[in-house]
Scaffold this active site. Structure first.
Site, PDB file in Angstrom:
ATOM      1  N   GLU A 105       0.836  -1.206   0.000  1.00  0.00           N
ATOM      2  CA  GLU A 105       0.000   0.000   0.000  1.00  0.00           C
ATOM      3  C   GLU A 105       0.873   1.260   0.000  1.00  0.00           C
ATOM      4  O   GLU A 105       0.556   2.250  -0.670  1.00  0.00           O
ATOM      5  CB  GLU A 105      -0.940  -0.019   1.203  1.00  0.00           C
ATOM      6  N   GLU A 125      -4.086  -9.462   4.064  1.00  0.00           N
ATOM      7  CA  GLU A 125      -4.937  -9.136   5.218  1.00  0.00           C
ATOM      8  C   GLU A 125      -6.131 -10.075   5.375  1.00  0.00           C
ATOM      9  O   GLU A 125      -6.603 -10.307   6.489  1.00  0.00           O
ATOM     10  CB  GLU A 125      -5.429  -7.686   5.103  1.00  0.00           C
TER      11      GLU A 125
END
Length: 698
Positions: A105, A125
């Site tokens: 990210e 995640e």
């Protein structure tokens, strides 16, 4: 420093430095933001490169800060990414080795990205019951394309950088660099230093020609494959928002979904399992820098199902194995079974021919103890009888070189007693593999009273090398897993006497989420194994009551799948379990003989009697110090007994239910005259925690 700053010509190089994987903890985020400020305020700097020290670009969030105020302290990850993205000078991410989660990210917030070949790239995640929470669901579809991005986000699996670079139309990577990564990144930074406007992933459009139909298909597929996990479906919705909404609105939807998922019991259970696996590797009185004994050669005593399966673990890891048997027929059969197992993997495309040849070349058989004396580790995998174990260990004591580790694959027997058969008890340890040993992830490492610390440390490290989840157990009958499963099995037997059928019990437990109910499990493992243990129990623990149904089953020769008949009937060559009229008649007759009128038993009672039996015995094990922590018990059951992952293990599940509620339910079970009232007395630790309003994790 958590991030270092250096200048190469007109390019500032910021290096994340937070071992082992440059986790984006508070100190690293703060230092990185300060470095960006420094570069932006220096007129001589034209561009910036961000990379990672050591063996990773960044593995994402720093797990050491999970649940602490530092995890959200400013600059949080969102703020750091925004700071990078808004930098007035081009920022290039130089990605290598590992780029996962928040690390990816962060890279997506940079203006340009270059990568070394072989970099593992992922947004994992979902494996913690979450979705990427710092823009991953919004930026990756824009940079990579909707379909490949959704596949990565929903699976959480890493993909090699060079494969991603081949995706048509992708702008995730501007270049895959074969030579020096940092040199290549600095060169790119200099090339783009004066180009404006700066490209931002957020400004790209995430598009799909048939968006509505595609996302509906994706939802249907994901829902069918992950019905017990809410995160994958939320991932689909978040990526759909990247296509249908403005970037800011998509980010808001992502954050709301992330916050919602954080509170789900499934995510809490998955995060518990994540930390539990890491905690299991830590032994309080064994320092991490304990010198290890070298393990270059392994010997295994017994070429049966367990011995052969154990051997495959070491062959897979490139460690030579000598397999010892007493008869040539047994040895040949064992080696042939290993060969067939590998050939089956080749047919399924899971193993290449050259790897198969390499592994088989590492295997040799022998009928002589004299030929294994040079091994660094020997594992005994013979019949589960203390007399047989004694013969083996006395012989090993004679032939094995000084410093060799002598391990027993016993599943229930006293490792201290086994060690006493040698003049080197410090070298003896239990290594309880689970069947099939080449498949099952769990390895119970049984620490004897005299086991040396370096022996324990060596076996734990070796377990990791052969890709096992190792959990340390103290010495007791059955260790952690089998000691607990005995109480679970006893309750299953009592349920039959009180009115259940094997199918009803199995279906209730499987609906709860177990991979297999107790009776199907018995048929798979072999009902004669439990029968042998019960016969020993009748002598050693005459006050411990069992249902006689399992003994009656074995007296009928119904040992399970291997005999074509157990609690269920089986057709030749098939594993489908079919209800058996013969077994139901046997149970009815036994019940009648006891004068028991069958009653209707709910699925809830079935599940709670079986699972809370595990919990109560687990609490005793914990208090006795057999297990180091409650999470170790959970790891045993998640990796060795098919306990549902989304429930986090028996001790975690008990915490979710609330220990006060668990104790009250157990008191109700104790009032059942057909059950074992003494067993249902809450273990002292369980009673204390319930009274204090605490849980096992505390």
């Amino acid at each position: 420093m958590s991030a270092s700053y250096e200048v190469r010509g007109s390019v500032a190089v910021i290096t994340l430095n937070n071992p082992p994987v440059n986790g984006l903890g508070f100190a690293t985020r703060k230092a990185t933001a300060e470095c960006i400020d420094r570069a932006e305020n220096d007129a001589s700097i034209k561009a910036v490169v961000i990379t990672g020290a050591g063996k990773a670009f960044s593995g994402g969030a720093d797990i050491r800060e999970f649940g602490s105020p530092k995890a959200l302290a400013e600059p949080n990850l969102l703020s750091l990414i925004q700071r990078v993205e808004s930098c007035s000078k081009p920022v290039v991410a130089a990605i290598h080795s590992v780029c996962m989660g928040g690390g990816l990210e962060l890279a997506l917030g940079c203006h340009y990205r270059v990568a070394a070949a072989g970099t593992k790239v992922a947004l994992p995640e979902v494996k913690l019951g979450l979705l990427p929470g710092a823009g991953g669901t919004q930026r990756l579809p824009r940079a990579l394309g909707v379909e490949p991005a959704l596949n990565m986000i929903v699976s959480g699996e890493p993909v090699n950088s060079e494969l991603l670079a081949q995706v048509p139309g992708q702008v995730l990577f501007q270049k895959i660099i074969d030579g020096d990564l940092l040199d290549g990144a600095v060169a790119l930074a200099m090339d783009v230093a004066d180009k404006r406007p700066l490209p931002r992933v957020r400004d790209l459009k995430a598009q799909h020609p048939e968006a509505q139909a595609y996302f509906q298909f994706a939802r249907n597929t994901v829902q069918a494959m992950s019905k017990n996990f809410p995160a994958p479906l939320q991932c689909v919705d978040a990526v759909a928002a990247a296509v249908s909404q403005r970037f800011e609105d998509g980010m808001k939807a992502e954050r709301e979904a992330f916050a919602q998922l954080m509170l789900t019991p499934e995510s809490k259970a998955l995060r518990h399992a994540f930390f539990a696996e890491r905690a299991a590797a830590k032994i309080p009185d064994v320092p991490e820098d304990t010198p290890l004994r070298p393990i270059h050669k392994v010997a295994i005593i017994g070429a049966g199902t367990m011995g052969g399966g154990i051997a495959m673990n070491f062959l897979n890891a490139g460690i030579p194995v000598t397999l010892l048997e007493m008869k040539v027929e047994a040895l040949d059969r064992g080696i042939e079974t290993i060969r067939r197992n590998y050939e089956a993997q080749i047919r399924k495309g899971k193993l290449k021919e050259d790897k198969y040849a390499q592994r088989m070349a590492l295997l040799q058989g022998t009928l002589s103890y004299a030929e294994i004396g040079h091994a660094d580790l020997v594992i005994e995998a013979v019949f589960e009888d203390i007399g047989v174990k004694e013969q083996v260990f006395r012989r090993l004591d004679e032939v094995m070189k000084p410093g060799a580790i002598l391990a027993s694959n016993t599943s229930t027997l006293d490792v201290n007693k086994i060690a006493s058969f040698t003049k080197r008890p410090q070298d003896v340890i239990g290594t309880h593999f689970f069947s099939p040993a080449n498949v099952m992830k769990l390895l119970e490492v049984v620490r004897g009273a005299a086991t040396a610390k370096d022996v324990l440390a060596t076996v734990m490290a070796l377990g990791k090398k052969i890709r096992k989840t190792c959990v340390v157990s103290g010495v007791c009958d059955g260790f952690i897993g089998n000691r607990m499963i005995e109480q679970y099995s006893r309750q299953a037997g009592f349920l039959l006497e009180e009115g259940c059928t094997p199918q009803q019990v199995d279906k209730a437990v499987e609906r709860f989420g177990f991979a297999m109910g107790p009776f199907r499990m018995g048929d798979l493992a072999g009902n004669d194994v439990g029968w042998y243990i019960r016969k020993r129990r009748y002598i050693e623990k005459p006050d411990l009551r069992y249902s006689k149904t399992a003994d009656l089953l074995c007296e009928m020769g119904r040992y399970g799948q291997k005999t074509g008949a157990g609690w269920y009937d089986y057709q030749p060559g098939k594993r489908d379990a079919m209800p058996s009229r013969t077994v139901l008649e046997m149970i009815d007759m036994h019940r009648s003989g006891l004068g028991i009128t069958p009653r209707k038993i709910s699925d809830e009672e079935i599940v709670h009697r079986l699972v809370f039996a595990l919990v109560n015995e687990g609490a005793r094990i914990l208090e006795e110090g057999i297990a180091l922590r409650a999470s170790d018990i959970d790891m045993v059951y998640l990796t060795g007994y098919g306990f549902p992952l989304w429930r986090g293990g028996p001790m975690c599940y008990a915490d979710t239910v609330g220990l006060y509620n668990v104790v009250q339910t157990m008191k109700r079970f104790a009032r059942n005259p057909l059950d074992d009232a003494k067993f249902w007395e809450p273990a002292p630790l369980l009673a204390r925690l319930a009274e204090q309003g605490k849980g096992f994790t505390e």
